[in-house]
Enzyme design. Structure first.
Site, PDB file in Angstrom:
ATOM      1  N   SER A  13       9.059   2.257  -8.345  1.00 19.81           N
ATOM      2  CA  SER A  13       8.329   2.249  -9.602  1.00 19.81           C
ATOM      3  C   SER A  13       9.291   2.132 -10.781  1.00 19.81           C
ATOM      4  O   SER A  13      10.049   1.165 -10.852  1.00 19.81           O
ATOM      5  CB  SER A  13       7.442   3.493  -9.698  1.00 19.81           C
ATOM      6  OG  SER A  13       6.500   3.351 -10.732  1.00 19.81           O
ATOM      7  N   HIS A  48       4.164  -2.133  -8.034  1.00 22.34           N
ATOM      8  CA  HIS A  48       2.746  -1.782  -7.803  1.00 22.34           C
ATOM      9  C   HIS A  48       1.820  -2.980  -7.993  1.00 22.34           C
ATOM     10  O   HIS A  48       0.682  -2.832  -8.441  1.00 22.34           O
ATOM     11  CB  HIS A  48       2.289  -0.646  -8.724  1.00 22.34           C
ATOM     12  CG  HIS A  48       3.164   0.547  -8.716  1.00 22.34           C
ATOM     13  ND1 HIS A  48       3.377   1.298  -7.580  1.00 22.34           N
ATOM     14  CD2 HIS A  48       3.895   1.125  -9.698  1.00 22.34           C
ATOM     15  CE1 HIS A  48       4.203   2.293  -7.872  1.00 22.34           C
ATOM     16  NE2 HIS A  48       4.536   2.201  -9.148  1.00 22.34           N
TER      17      HIS A  48
END
Length: 120
Positions: A13, A48
């Site tokens: 992330s 993501h």
């Protein structure tokens, strides 16, 4: 004789976008936006990519409008392996996790799925 051991950069992330010149991040309940990174890798990065419904369209829009550089997107479970600042390969912990090169081309977004080596 000493040999160079190199440098290993890792992260998930925000820990992956920080190595790029730019990354796409999402504050709670607000639109995604470009974030400046450390610039160790050229371009932008969006993690993501398949894990959050607003990721793909937001990244496309930012690249298309010139607000973010062309770059790489990674599904949850996919990783980008760079050697000497060049993309070397894609690794994945899921059969259906992929990575993409995303670029603005003549008023449209070109998304190219990159070949992955599954590690599962």
């Amino acid at each position: 004789m000493l040999r160079s051991l190199g440098v290993l950069l890792t992260g998930l992330s925000a820990g992956s976008i920080c190595w790029f010149e730019e990354g796409i991040t999402d504050p709670l309940n607000a639109p995604l936006y470009k974030l400046e990174g450390l610039g160790m890798l050229r371009g932008s990065h969006c993690p993501h990519y398949d894990g959050e419904s607003k990721r793909r369209p937001s990244y496309h829009n930012l690249v298309l409008n010139g607000e973010a550089q062309s770059g790489y997107a990674a599904d949850d479970g996919a990783a980008l392996h760079f050697i000497d600042e060049q993309l070397h390969k894609i690794v994945s912990s899921r059969v259906d996790a992929h990575a993409y090169h995303v670029q603005g081309v003549r008023n449209t977004v070109k998304e190219t799925q990159l070949a992955a080596g599954f590690l599962g």
